[in-house]
Design a protein around this motif. Structure first.
Motif, PDB file in Angstrom:
ATOM      1  N   ASN A 267       2.584  37.523  63.321  1.00  0.00           N
ATOM      2  CA  ASN A 267       1.150  37.673  63.073  1.00  0.00           C
ATOM      3  C   ASN A 267       0.883  38.528  61.847  1.00  0.00           C
ATOM      4  O   ASN A 267       0.014  38.205  61.027  1.00  0.00           O
ATOM      5  N   PHE A 268       1.636  39.616  61.721  1.00  0.00           N
ATOM      6  CA  PHE A 268       1.413  40.501  60.586  1.00  0.00           C
ATOM      7  C   PHE A 268       1.793  39.817  59.274  1.00  0.00           C
ATOM      8  O   PHE A 268       1.089  39.947  58.269  1.00  0.00           O
ATOM      9  N   LEU A 269       2.894  39.072  59.269  1.00  0.00           N
ATOM     10  CA  LEU A 269       3.350  38.387  58.062  1.00  0.00           C
ATOM     11  C   LEU A 269       2.326  37.365  57.586  1.00  0.00           C
ATOM     12  O   LEU A 269       1.827  37.434  56.446  1.00  0.00           O
ATOM     13  N   PHE A 270       1.986  36.406  58.451  1.00  0.00           N
ATOM     14  CA  PHE A 270       1.055  35.347  58.044  1.00  0.00           C
ATOM     15  C   PHE A 270      -0.366  35.865  57.889  1.00  0.00           C
ATOM     16  O   PHE A 270      -1.125  35.403  57.037  1.00  0.00           O
ATOM     17  N   GLY A 271      -0.729  36.862  58.713  1.00  0.00           N
ATOM     18  CA  GLY A 271      -2.060  37.452  58.591  1.00  0.00           C
ATOM     19  C   GLY A 271      -2.242  38.195  57.275  1.00  0.00           C
ATOM     20  O   GLY A 271      -3.314  38.149  56.672  1.00  0.00           O
ATOM     21  N   THR A 272      -1.183  38.866  56.809  1.00  0.00           N
ATOM     22  CA  THR A 272      -1.251  39.577  55.528  1.00  0.00           C
ATOM     23  C   THR A 272      -1.411  38.594  54.371  1.00  0.00           C
ATOM     24  O   THR A 272      -2.214  38.823  53.453  1.00  0.00           O
ATOM     25  N   PHE A 273      -0.667  37.508  54.396  1.00  0.00           N
ATOM     26  CA  PHE A 273      -0.811  36.478  53.362  1.00  0.00           C
ATOM     27  C   PHE A 273      -2.224  35.901  53.357  1.00  0.00           C
ATOM     28  O   PHE A 273      -2.851  35.749  52.303  1.00  0.00           O
ATOM     29  N   THR A 274      -2.736  35.603  54.556  1.00  0.00           N
ATOM     30  CA  THR A 274      -4.071  35.003  54.647  1.00  0.00           C
ATOM     31  C   THR A 274      -5.148  35.978  54.193  1.00  0.00           C
ATOM     32  O   THR A 274      -6.084  35.599  53.492  1.00  0.00           O
ATOM     33  N   SER A 275      -5.018  37.250  54.584  1.00  0.00           N
ATOM     34  CA  SER A 275      -5.967  38.269  54.136  1.00  0.00           C
ATOM     35  C   SER A 275      -5.925  38.421  52.616  1.00  0.00           C
ATOM     36  O   SER A 275      -6.961  38.639  51.977  1.00  0.00           O
ATOM     37  N   ALA A 276      -4.720  38.299  52.067  1.00  0.00           N
ATOM     38  CA  ALA A 276      -4.588  38.397  50.609  1.00  0.00           C
ATOM     39  C   ALA A 276      -5.334  37.258  49.912  1.00  0.00           C
ATOM     40  O   ALA A 276      -5.939  37.453  48.849  1.00  0.00           O
ATOM     41  N   PHE A 277      -5.309  36.064  50.498  1.00  0.00           N
ATOM     42  CA  PHE A 277      -6.055  34.933  49.925  1.00  0.00           C
ATOM     43  C   PHE A 277      -7.558  35.216  49.923  1.00  0.00           C
ATOM     44  O   PHE A 277      -8.264  34.846  48.979  1.00  0.00           O
ATOM     45  N   ILE A 278      -8.047  35.877  50.980  1.00  0.00           N
ATOM     46  CA  ILE A 278      -9.468  36.244  51.013  1.00  0.00           C
ATOM     47  C   ILE A 278      -9.774  37.216  49.875  1.00  0.00           C
ATOM     48  O   ILE A 278     -10.791  37.097  49.190  1.00  0.00           O
ATOM     49  N   PHE A 376     -12.545  37.063  57.595  1.00  0.00           N
ATOM     50  CA  PHE A 376     -11.869  38.348  57.406  1.00  0.00           C
ATOM     51  C   PHE A 376     -11.680  39.116  58.715  1.00  0.00           C
ATOM     52  O   PHE A 376     -10.593  39.620  58.990  1.00  0.00           O
ATOM     53  N   VAL A 377     -12.735  39.220  59.506  1.00  0.00           N
ATOM     54  CA  VAL A 377     -12.679  40.041  60.726  1.00  0.00           C
ATOM     55  C   VAL A 377     -11.611  39.537  61.704  1.00  0.00           C
ATOM     56  O   VAL A 377     -10.744  40.314  62.126  1.00  0.00           O
ATOM     57  N   THR A 407      -4.093  40.808  44.338  1.00  0.00           N
ATOM     58  CA  THR A 407      -5.421  40.917  43.709  1.00  0.00           C
ATOM     59  C   THR A 407      -5.291  41.189  42.222  1.00  0.00           C
ATOM     60  O   THR A 407      -5.989  40.572  41.398  1.00  0.00           O
ATOM     61  N   ALA A 408      -4.398  42.121  41.848  1.00  0.00           N
ATOM     62  CA  ALA A 408      -4.201  42.437  40.429  1.00  0.00           C
ATOM     63  C   ALA A 408      -3.696  41.218  39.664  1.00  0.00           C
ATOM     64  O   ALA A 408      -4.174  40.918  38.561  1.00  0.00           O
ATOM     65  N   VAL A 409      -2.743  40.502  40.269  1.00  0.00           N
ATOM     66  CA  VAL A 409      -2.200  39.313  39.615  1.00  0.00           C
ATOM     67  C   VAL A 409      -3.273  38.235  39.486  1.00  0.00           C
ATOM     68  O   VAL A 409      -3.434  37.618  38.428  1.00  0.00           O
ATOM     69  N   SER A 410      -4.033  38.003  40.554  1.00  0.00           N
ATOM     70  CA  SER A 410      -5.030  36.926  40.544  1.00  0.00           C
ATOM     71  C   SER A 410      -6.153  37.214  39.550  1.00  0.00           C
ATOM     72  O   SER A 410      -6.675  36.293  38.918  1.00  0.00           O
ATOM     73  N   THR A 411      -6.535  38.489  39.395  1.00  0.00           N
ATOM     74  CA  THR A 411      -7.576  38.852  38.428  1.00  0.00           C
ATOM     75  C   THR A 411      -7.137  38.518  37.010  1.00  0.00           C
ATOM     76  O   THR A 411      -7.895  37.940  36.223  1.00  0.00           O
ATOM     77  N   SER A 412      -5.880  38.875  36.694  1.00  0.00           N
ATOM     78  CA  SER A 412      -5.355  38.569  35.363  1.00  0.00           C
ATOM     79  C   SER A 412      -5.170  37.070  35.171  1.00  0.00           C
ATOM     80  O   SER A 412      -5.495  36.519  34.112  1.00  0.00           O
ATOM     81  N   VAL A 413      -4.668  36.391  36.215  1.00  0.00           N
ATOM     82  CA  VAL A 413      -4.451  34.944  36.129  1.00  0.00           C
ATOM     83  C   VAL A 413      -5.781  34.214  35.939  1.00  0.00           C
ATOM     84  O   VAL A 413      -5.867  33.244  35.168  1.00  0.00           O
ATOM     85  N   ALA A 414      -6.837  34.687  36.615  1.00  0.00           N
ATOM     86  CA  ALA A 414      -8.149  34.031  36.511  1.00  0.00           C
ATOM     87  C   ALA A 414      -8.690  34.087  35.086  1.00  0.00           C
ATOM     88  O   ALA A 414      -9.146  33.071  34.538  1.00  0.00           O
ATOM     89  N   SER A 415      -8.634  35.271  34.454  1.00  0.00           N
ATOM     90  CA  SER A 415      -9.136  35.394  33.085  1.00  0.00           C
ATOM     91  C   SER A 415      -8.266  34.607  32.102  1.00  0.00           C
ATOM     92  O   SER A 415      -8.768  33.988  31.158  1.00  0.00           O
ATOM     93  N   THR A 416      -6.934  34.609  32.335  1.00  0.00           N
ATOM     94  CA  THR A 416      -6.032  33.841  31.482  1.00  0.00           C
ATOM     95  C   THR A 416      -6.269  32.344  31.660  1.00  0.00           C
ATOM     96  O   THR A 416      -6.243  31.576  30.681  1.00  0.00           O
ATOM     97  N   THR A 486     -12.323  24.835  41.662  1.00  0.00           N
ATOM     98  CA  THR A 486     -11.713  23.777  42.468  1.00  0.00           C
ATOM     99  C   THR A 486     -10.360  24.227  43.016  1.00  0.00           C
ATOM    100  O   THR A 486     -10.038  23.993  44.190  1.00  0.00           O
ATOM    101  N   VAL A 487      -9.556  24.893  42.186  1.00  0.00           N
ATOM    102  CA  VAL A 487      -8.245  25.402  42.621  1.00  0.00           C
ATOM    103  C   VAL A 487      -8.422  26.421  43.748  1.00  0.00           C
ATOM    104  O   VAL A 487      -7.687  26.410  44.751  1.00  0.00           O
ATOM    105  N   LEU A 488      -9.400  27.315  43.607  1.00  0.00           N
ATOM    106  CA  LEU A 488      -9.649  28.327  44.638  1.00  0.00           C
ATOM    107  C   LEU A 488     -10.090  27.676  45.950  1.00  0.00           C
ATOM    108  O   LEU A 488      -9.721  28.134  47.038  1.00  0.00           O
ATOM    109  N   ALA A 489     -10.875  26.595  45.847  1.00  0.00           N
ATOM    110  CA  ALA A 489     -11.295  25.873  47.053  1.00  0.00           C
ATOM    111  C   ALA A 489     -10.086  25.253  47.756  1.00  0.00           C
ATOM    112  O   ALA A 489      -9.979  25.285  48.990  1.00  0.00           O
TER     113      ALA A 489
END
Length: 513
Positions: A267-278, A376-377, A407-416, A486-489
């Motif tokens: 639960n912690f493994l998959f939940g952490t990945f899913t929370s990261a996507f949010i 999220f909840v 989050t740091a990676v996705s922010t940079s990837v989004a602007s790039t 579209t990619v984020l969706a």
């Protein structure tokens, strides 16, 4: 006998500093051009002000569990707020961009432990049957504050100055210190608990090197054309090696700086990945929507911040409501509904264009922030549901660290992504600006005639060509925004798949009965 304090009052005490630390991560998003102009820097250099805060905060996450065992949650909370306030003060008086970046690093170090401490305290003071409510309140800080940050930052930047983003934090930090001091229960560790473990210097050094290299790569990659530079390749290699070394070392070392074995819990493994996507969705849209409305529609920082504020209010209401709903609706079902709502809102954002009204941009943002708390909840509650209480501090730190990195990676990837994909579309669209294209010639002649009323024929011809090329750039940028939304969706399909892999402990108990 110590008087027991209402858990909701304790929640207010720990949520205020958490709100400040997270709002500071997004509050500077809309003021980037002003900061760059103030110090005579480029947009890429000013972007370091955001990423260095995120990365430096991440450096505190692995060590939070150890510091909790050494000094207790309450004392660590107090020290973190003091360092955060000191960073705010240094940001106000920074004489140049380099000093501002250093001050933001100090501020980030102060903020790093605050969020996992808030989560750990809430999990501790609320009974197990109210864990959904606790995570709903935690979401007020984790989700609402980054959404409110652009509005607050934009308003202060337009009507006062960008320094006020940091000035307003200082009195609120003082209030937070008073509340933590008198409301949060004491949890001083015993002498045996303090010294029963050695500090893992090698493990911590490896994660510091990894995240330090990652910050430099993310900050300078786009500016130096990414992997065309040898030194960026080397830093990337060192970063990957250090992360792998950290993971292996923490698994094998007797006294790890953070108990990475909590990832054995499914639960912690998959939940952490899913929370990261949010988090990726939240922070990417926080960057992309203001970028879109400022660059393509021409909104001011305060207007773009105002545009984002309704979604912050909806998210706040949603977090409080979903915390109660989660008592009655199965967690995985609730999360999947949330992800479907998020996907629908992202697809609505693909319809934005330079002529979009404010209402047509606010509506999908509101829908997005109905979906975010709905997902999220329950996801956060499910992530910690099968872990023993003794693992909460380490798990909360690791949970926040993973989300921080992604989050740091996705922010940079989004602007790039916007910069690079818009260049690709320019290559396609420029083929239409050719003499054999009758539509182009018709538009060019019409513009030349209009400009010829005010300018000589040569100047009118150049202005006409420049106007059409400017439209091409805008259309290329618009197409890039369409693609990234579209990619984020589509990313939500992955989140739904991971959600289905989670176990529901309460549901299983009901079946056994």
């Amino acid at each position: 006998m110590e008087k027991k304090i209402n858990p909701y009052i304790i929640a207010i005490a720990v949520l205020l500093p958490s709100f400040l630390s997270l709002a500071a991560s997004s509050g500077t998003n809309v003021s980037q051009p002003h900061i760059a102009g103030f110090y005579g820097a480029t947009q890429y250099e000013a972007n370091t002000v955001i990423t260095c805060y995120i990365i430096s905060g991440g450096l505190m996450l692995p060590v939070t569990g150890y510091l909790v065992r050494y000094m207790g949650k309450k004392l660590l909370f107090i020290y973190s707020i003091i360092v955060f306030a000191l960073g705010c003060l240094l940001c106000i008086i920074a004489p140049n961009l380099q000093a501002l970046i250093a001050a933001r690093i100090v501020q980030g170090i102060g903020s790093g432990s605050i969020l996992p401490l808030c989560q750990a305290v809430l999990l501790e003071v609320f009974p197990p049957e109210q864990r959904g409510v606790a995570m709903g309140l935690f979401g007020v800080a984790a989700m609402f504050s980054p959404l409110a940050g652009p509005f607050i930052g934009g308003y202060l930047t337009d009507y006062y100055s960008w320094q006020w983003i940091f000035i307003m934090n200082i009195p609120l930090c003082i209030l937070s210190l008073i509340m933590i001091k008198f409301l949060v229960p004491d949890d001083k560790p015993t002498e045996k608990e303090k010294y029963n473990k050695k500090f893992d210097y090698l493990g911590y050094l490896s994660i510091v090197i990894a995240m330090g290299c990652m910050q430099v790569v993310l900050d300078k990659g786009q500016q130096h054309n990414w992997f065309d530079e040898t030194w960026i390749c080397w830093l990337t290699g060192i970063c990957i090696f250090s992360f792998v070394f950290f993971y292996v070392w923490e698994l094998e070392y007797k006294y790890p700086v953070i108990d990475i074995r909590v990832f054995k819990d499914r639960n912690f493994l998959f939940g952490t990945f899913t929370s990261a996507f949010i988090n990726v969705i939240i922070y990417s849209t926080l960057l992309l929507v203001p970028m879109f409305v400022q660059s393509l529609i021409g909104y001011s920082p305060s207007m773009s911040g105002l545009l984002m504020f309704p979604r912050a209010l909806i998210c706040l209401i949603g977090l409080l409501v979903v915390g109660e709903i989660s008592k009655y609706v199965e967690g995985r079902l609730l999360a999947i509904i949330g992800f479907l709502i998020i996907a629908a809102s992202l697809l609505m954002l693909t319809q934005m264009n330079p002529l979009s009204s404010m209402e047509s941009i606010i509506l999908p943002n509101i829908l997005l922030c109905i979906g975010v708390p709905t997902a999220f909840v329950p996801i956060t509650a499910l992530s910690f549901q099968t872990l023993p209480a003794s693992k909460n501090a380490d798990a909360a730190s690791l949970h926040a660290l993973f989300k921080n990195i992604l989050t740091a990676v996705s922010t940079s990837v989004a602007s790039t992504f916007i910069a690079r994909v818009s260049q690709v579309y320019q290559g396609y669209f420029v083929q239409n600006l050719a003499p054999h294209n009758h539509m182009y010639l018709m538009k060019l002649n019409a513009l030349q005639h209009k400009f010829a009323v005010y300018y000589p024929s040569i100047v009118a011809a150049r202005k006409a060509e420049g106007t059409l090329y400017k439209q091409l750039l805008a259309q290329s940028r618009l197409a890039a925004f369409f693609d990234i939304f579209t990619v984020l969706a589509l990313l939500m399909a992955v989140a739904i798949a991971l959600t289905l892999l989670l176990k529901n402990k309460q549901a299983r108990k009901r079946k056994e009965v």
